[in-house]
Design a protein around this motif. Structure first.
Motif, PDB file in Angstrom:
ATOM      1  N   LEU A   1     -23.982  27.293  30.472  1.00  0.00           N
ATOM      2  CA  LEU A   1     -22.967  27.745  29.530  1.00  0.00           C
ATOM      3  C   LEU A   1     -23.337  29.123  29.012  1.00  0.00           C
ATOM      4  N   THR A   2     -22.326  29.937  28.778  1.00  0.00           N
ATOM      5  CA  THR A   2     -22.511  31.272  28.232  1.00  0.00           C
ATOM      6  C   THR A   2     -21.527  31.486  27.101  1.00  0.00           C
ATOM      7  N   VAL A   3     -22.015  31.966  25.968  1.00  0.00           N
ATOM      8  CA  VAL A   3     -21.160  32.340  24.848  1.00  0.00           C
ATOM      9  C   VAL A   3     -20.953  33.844  24.947  1.00  0.00           C
ATOM     10  N   ILE A   4     -19.697  34.266  24.937  1.00  0.00           N
ATOM     11  CA  ILE A   4     -19.360  35.689  25.013  1.00  0.00           C
ATOM     12  C   ILE A   4     -18.799  36.104  23.663  1.00  0.00           C
ATOM     13  N   ILE A   5     -19.456  37.063  23.038  1.00  0.00           N
ATOM     14  CA  ILE A   5     -19.038  37.584  21.743  1.00  0.00           C
ATOM     15  C   ILE A   5     -18.416  38.961  21.957  1.00  0.00           C
TER      16      ILE A   5
ATOM     17  N   PRO B   1     -15.032  42.248  12.602  1.00  0.00           N
ATOM     18  CA  PRO B   1     -15.068  40.826  12.908  1.00  0.00           C
ATOM     19  C   PRO B   1     -15.399  40.559  14.373  1.00  0.00           C
ATOM     20  N   TYR B   2     -15.808  39.324  14.642  1.00  0.00           N
ATOM     21  CA  TYR B   2     -16.183  38.893  15.985  1.00  0.00           C
ATOM     22  C   TYR B   2     -15.170  37.896  16.520  1.00  0.00           C
ATOM     23  N   ARG B   3     -15.070  37.863  17.835  1.00  0.00           N
ATOM     24  CA  ARG B   3     -14.322  36.823  18.547  1.00  0.00           C
ATOM     25  C   ARG B   3     -15.312  36.180  19.495  1.00  0.00           C
ATOM     26  N   ALA B   4     -15.129  34.892  19.770  1.00  0.00           N
ATOM     27  CA  ALA B   4     -16.083  34.184  20.629  1.00  0.00           C
ATOM     28  C   ALA B   4     -15.356  33.343  21.660  1.00  0.00           C
ATOM     29  N   GLU B   5     -15.989  33.189  22.805  1.00  0.00           N
ATOM     30  CA  GLU B   5     -15.526  32.257  23.831  1.00  0.00           C
ATOM     31  C   GLU B   5     -16.743  31.687  24.540  1.00  0.00           C
ATOM     32  N   ILE B   6     -16.558  30.519  25.124  1.00  0.00           N
ATOM     33  CA  ILE B   6     -17.634  29.847  25.856  1.00  0.00           C
ATOM     34  C   ILE B   6     -17.122  29.584  27.256  1.00  0.00           C
TER      35      ILE B   6
ATOM     36  N   ARG C   1     -13.379  28.198  26.848  1.00  0.00           N
ATOM     37  CA  ARG C   1     -12.792  27.772  25.575  1.00  0.00           C
ATOM     38  C   ARG C   1     -12.947  28.958  24.627  1.00  0.00           C
ATOM     39  N   ALA C   2     -11.827  29.454  24.094  1.00  0.00           N
ATOM     40  CA  ALA C   2     -11.856  30.617  23.206  1.00  0.00           C
ATOM     41  C   ALA C   2     -11.634  30.199  21.763  1.00  0.00           C
ATOM     42  N   MET C   3     -12.281  30.893  20.864  1.00  0.00           N
ATOM     43  CA  MET C   3     -12.095  30.681  19.438  1.00  0.00           C
ATOM     44  C   MET C   3     -10.695  31.153  19.058  1.00  0.00           C
ATOM     45  N   ALA C   4     -10.032  30.432  18.168  1.00  0.00           N
ATOM     46  CA  ALA C   4      -8.640  30.717  17.828  1.00  0.00           C
ATOM     47  C   ALA C   4      -8.458  32.009  17.033  1.00  0.00           C
TER      48      ALA C   4
ATOM     49  N   ARG D   1     -17.481  21.131  15.549  1.00  0.00           N
ATOM     50  CA  ARG D   1     -18.516  21.848  16.287  1.00  0.00           C
ATOM     51  C   ARG D   1     -17.962  22.870  17.277  1.00  0.00           C
ATOM     52  N   VAL D   2     -18.817  23.836  17.625  1.00  0.00           N
ATOM     53  CA  VAL D   2     -18.529  24.705  18.770  1.00  0.00           C
ATOM     54  C   VAL D   2     -18.605  23.805  19.995  1.00  0.00           C
ATOM     55  N   MET D   3     -17.530  23.766  20.784  1.00  0.00           N
ATOM     56  CA  MET D   3     -17.483  22.834  21.916  1.00  0.00           C
ATOM     57  C   MET D   3     -17.471  23.541  23.260  1.00  0.00           C
ATOM     58  N   ALA D   4     -18.184  22.950  24.210  1.00  0.00           N
ATOM     59  CA  ALA D   4     -18.181  23.435  25.585  1.00  0.00           C
ATOM     60  C   ALA D   4     -16.784  23.264  26.166  1.00  0.00           C
TER      61      ALA D   4
END
Length: 117
Positions: A44-48, A75-80, A87-90, A113-116
């Motif tokens: 898994l990789t989290v992309i900020i 601000p930051y945006r995140a996706e996994i 899965r992208a943060m809303a 939680r942050v989910m895969a």
């Protein structure tokens, strides 16, 4: 490490390094604190993505944790991603202490939680 706990809050209390972004990825939305998160495989990789469009990729370790000390502009945006699914943060956030909102029940508008993917 204490998976699921607010990373920077603990690091500040215990004298750990200042992490700009840190958290734990889980397989489900409501895992308890100190429960090992989603570990590879798959990797898994989290992309900020920060306010300037800069992207950094953070590998998720065997406890489900990810972190960086790199300076980023809020601000930051995140996706996994697992390489095939994402899965992208809303929305976006101004704090990088992901587990402070992504708690077992969710706080400050986070669904849990942050989910895969």
């Amino acid at each position: 490490m204490k998976p699921g706990m607010a990373c920077n809050a603990c690091h500040q209390r215990e004298g750990g390094p200042n992490l700009r972004v840190a958290g734990t990825v889980y397989k489900t939305a409501h895992e308890p604190d100190n429960c090992v998160g989603a570990a590879p495989p798959p990797q898994l990789t989290v992309i900020i993505t920060d306010a300037r469009g800069r992207k950094i990729s953070l590998p998720v370790n065997s406890a489900g944790n990810f972190s960086t000390r790199s300076k980023l502009s809020a601000p930051y945006r995140a996706e996994i991603t697992d390489g095939t699914k994402t899965r992208a943060m809303a929305g976006s956030v101004t704090t990088g202490d992901c587990n402070s909102c992504h708690t077992e029940q969710g706080a400050n508008g986070a669904p849990g939680r942050v989910m895969a993917p």
